[in-house]
Design a protein around this motif. Structure first.
Motif, PDB file in Angstrom:
ATOM      1  N   PHE A   2       0.840  -1.201   0.000  1.00 30.39           N
ATOM      2  CA  PHE A   2       0.000   0.000   0.000  1.00 30.39           C
ATOM      3  C   PHE A   2       0.877   1.253   0.000  1.00 30.39           C
ATOM      4  O   PHE A   2       0.668   2.176  -0.790  1.00 30.39           O
ATOM      5  N   LEU A 133      -5.194  -0.162   5.664  1.00 32.84           N
ATOM      6  CA  LEU A 133      -4.498  -1.437   5.525  1.00 32.84           C
ATOM      7  C   LEU A 133      -5.369  -2.643   5.864  1.00 32.84           C
ATOM      8  O   LEU A 133      -5.058  -3.765   5.474  1.00 32.84           O
ATOM      9  N   THR A 134      -6.441  -2.426   6.596  1.00 33.15           N
ATOM     10  CA  THR A 134      -7.319  -3.547   6.959  1.00 33.15           C
ATOM     11  C   THR A 134      -8.373  -3.827   5.889  1.00 33.15           C
ATOM     12  O   THR A 134      -9.096  -4.810   5.989  1.00 33.15           O
ATOM     13  N   ASP A 135      -8.439  -2.968   4.898  1.00 33.26           N
ATOM     14  CA  ASP A 135      -9.407  -3.161   3.821  1.00 33.26           C
ATOM     15  C   ASP A 135      -8.666  -3.207   2.487  1.00 33.26           C
ATOM     16  O   ASP A 135      -8.099  -2.202   2.050  1.00 33.26           O
ATOM     17  N   SER A 136      -8.666  -4.365   1.853  1.00 29.56           N
ATOM     18  CA  SER A 136      -7.923  -4.545   0.588  1.00 29.56           C
ATOM     19  C   SER A 136      -8.492  -3.707  -0.549  1.00 29.56           C
ATOM     20  O   SER A 136      -7.839  -3.523  -1.583  1.00 29.56           O
ATOM     21  N   THR A 137      -9.703  -3.193  -0.359  1.00 24.03           N
ATOM     22  CA  THR A 137     -10.327  -2.368  -1.403  1.00 24.03           C
ATOM     23  C   THR A 137      -9.474  -1.150  -1.721  1.00 24.03           C
ATOM     24  O   THR A 137      -9.323  -0.759  -2.881  1.00 24.03           O
ATOM     25  N   TYR A 138      -8.902  -0.537  -0.696  1.00 27.98           N
ATOM     26  CA  TYR A 138      -8.111   0.678  -0.892  1.00 27.98           C
ATOM     27  C   TYR A 138      -6.828   0.383  -1.661  1.00 27.98           C
ATOM     28  O   TYR A 138      -6.365   1.202  -2.459  1.00 27.98           O
ATOM     29  N   PHE A 139      -6.245  -0.788  -1.431  1.00 26.49           N
ATOM     30  CA  PHE A 139      -5.062  -1.177  -2.196  1.00 26.49           C
ATOM     31  C   PHE A 139      -5.429  -1.373  -3.664  1.00 26.49           C
ATOM     32  O   PHE A 139      -4.684  -0.971  -4.567  1.00 26.49           O
ATOM     33  N   SER A 140      -6.590  -1.972  -3.915  1.00 25.61           N
ATOM     34  CA  SER A 140      -7.060  -2.166  -5.294  1.00 25.61           C
ATOM     35  C   SER A 140      -7.257  -0.826  -5.988  1.00 25.61           C
ATOM     36  O   SER A 140      -6.933  -0.665  -7.169  1.00 25.61           O
ATOM     37  N   GLN A 143      -3.961   0.465  -6.996  1.00 26.58           N
ATOM     38  CA  GLN A 143      -3.477  -0.278  -8.161  1.00 26.58           C
ATOM     39  C   GLN A 143      -4.007   0.325  -9.455  1.00 26.58           C
ATOM     40  O   GLN A 143      -3.251   0.588 -10.400  1.00 26.58           O
ATOM     41  N   GLN A 261       0.860  -8.922  -6.857  1.00 24.02           N
ATOM     42  CA  GLN A 261      -0.139  -9.797  -6.265  1.00 24.02           C
ATOM     43  C   GLN A 261       0.525 -11.039  -5.686  1.00 24.02           C
ATOM     44  O   GLN A 261      -0.035 -11.704  -4.819  1.00 24.02           O
TER      45      GLN A 261
END
Length: 263
Positions: A2, A133-140, A143, A261
């Motif tokens: 992230f 960091l606890t929600d993978s949506t923000y990393f997506s 990306q 990934q």
């Protein structure tokens, strides 16, 4: 990852979107000295870069003064690398300038990776950082933002710096027209926009797995530029540009959506 993507997005925005092509060219042509450095475009660009990197403090906060000093040194290194690039750029011929551009960007990325690792091990996560960091949506989201920033204006700059020397000159354009050939428009903005749209369509095709669409895009572009292909220099430039768009987009897709990934 992230944090790394966050840092890369800041770098891409400041280096390729927050400064115009004219400003970038003027920065490379500046005669820098101790007296003029603080009034130069290079200094202003470095200052904007450092200010933007402070956005990291929304996610991570330093634990001691040493952390802030190292953070500032990393930001200043961006200006130092650019200063060395400007000095070397003015002393080298055009054939070697693409190497300077590539090395310049590579060094920036290496510094960002080292800075990111230092922050992860020495800074403290904020409440906002924990939330992200606890929600993978923000990393997506990061990306996709980074991917489309890279294939946008950034892709045009990379093509210009690395392969721009193959662009036909105005004399080539005039000569082709004299012989009755219909060459591509001299409108550079239109050509750049076409390149961006082409890479966007290629990226979307890769993301959704519609590989047949890639062939249709290339076929449509070839038909539109069919007459141009009759002229050797323009045909070669067209092929170089098309191959660059394909390879650049595939590399960007692999780098962001495949490589990271698996890390």
């Amino acid at each position: 990852m992230f944090l790394m993507f966050f840092l890369l997005i800041i770098h891409v925005l400041v280096d390729f979107y927050f400064q115009s092509e004219k400003a970038s060219d003027e920065k490379l042509a500046e005669v820098l000295s101790i007296k003029t450095i603080f009034k130069s475009r290079l200094f202003k660009h470095t200052l904007i870069y450092i200010i933007c990197t402070f956005l990291i403090f929304l996610v991570y906060i330093p634990n001691q003064w040493l952390d802030i000093i190292i953070f500032l040194i990393a930001g200043l290194s961006h200006g130092v690398i650019d200063l060395i690039k400007v000095k070397l750029y003015q002393k080298t011929n055009e054939d070697k300038r693409p190497y300077l551009f590539f090395i310049d960007q590579l060094l920036h990325v290496v510094i960002l990776i080292l800075l990111g690792l230092y922050i992860i091990f020495n800074f403290t996560l904020t409440n906002l950082g924990n939330y992200f960091l606890t929600d993978s949506t923000y990393f997506s989201v990061l990306q996709y933002v980074l991917a489309f920033l890279l294939i946008g204006k950034t892709g045009n700059v990379f093509f210009k710096e690395l392969l721009g020397k193959y662009k036909p000159s105005q004399e080539d354009v005039d000569e082709a027209k004299e012989h009755g050939f219909h060459v591509f428009s001299s409108n550079q903005k239109a050509g750049r926009t076409i390149g961006i749209l082409e890479r966007i369509l290629l990226m979307i095709s890769l993301i959704v797995g519609s590989y047949m669409t890639i062939g249709l895009i290339l076929a449509a572009k070839s038909i539109a530029r069919f007459k141009t292909l009759e002229v050797t220099k323009f045909g070669e430039y067209f092929i170089i540009g098309t191959m660059f768009s394909i390879l650049y987009t595939i590399f960007t897709y692999y780098f962001i959506f495949v490589l990271f990934q698996n890390i």
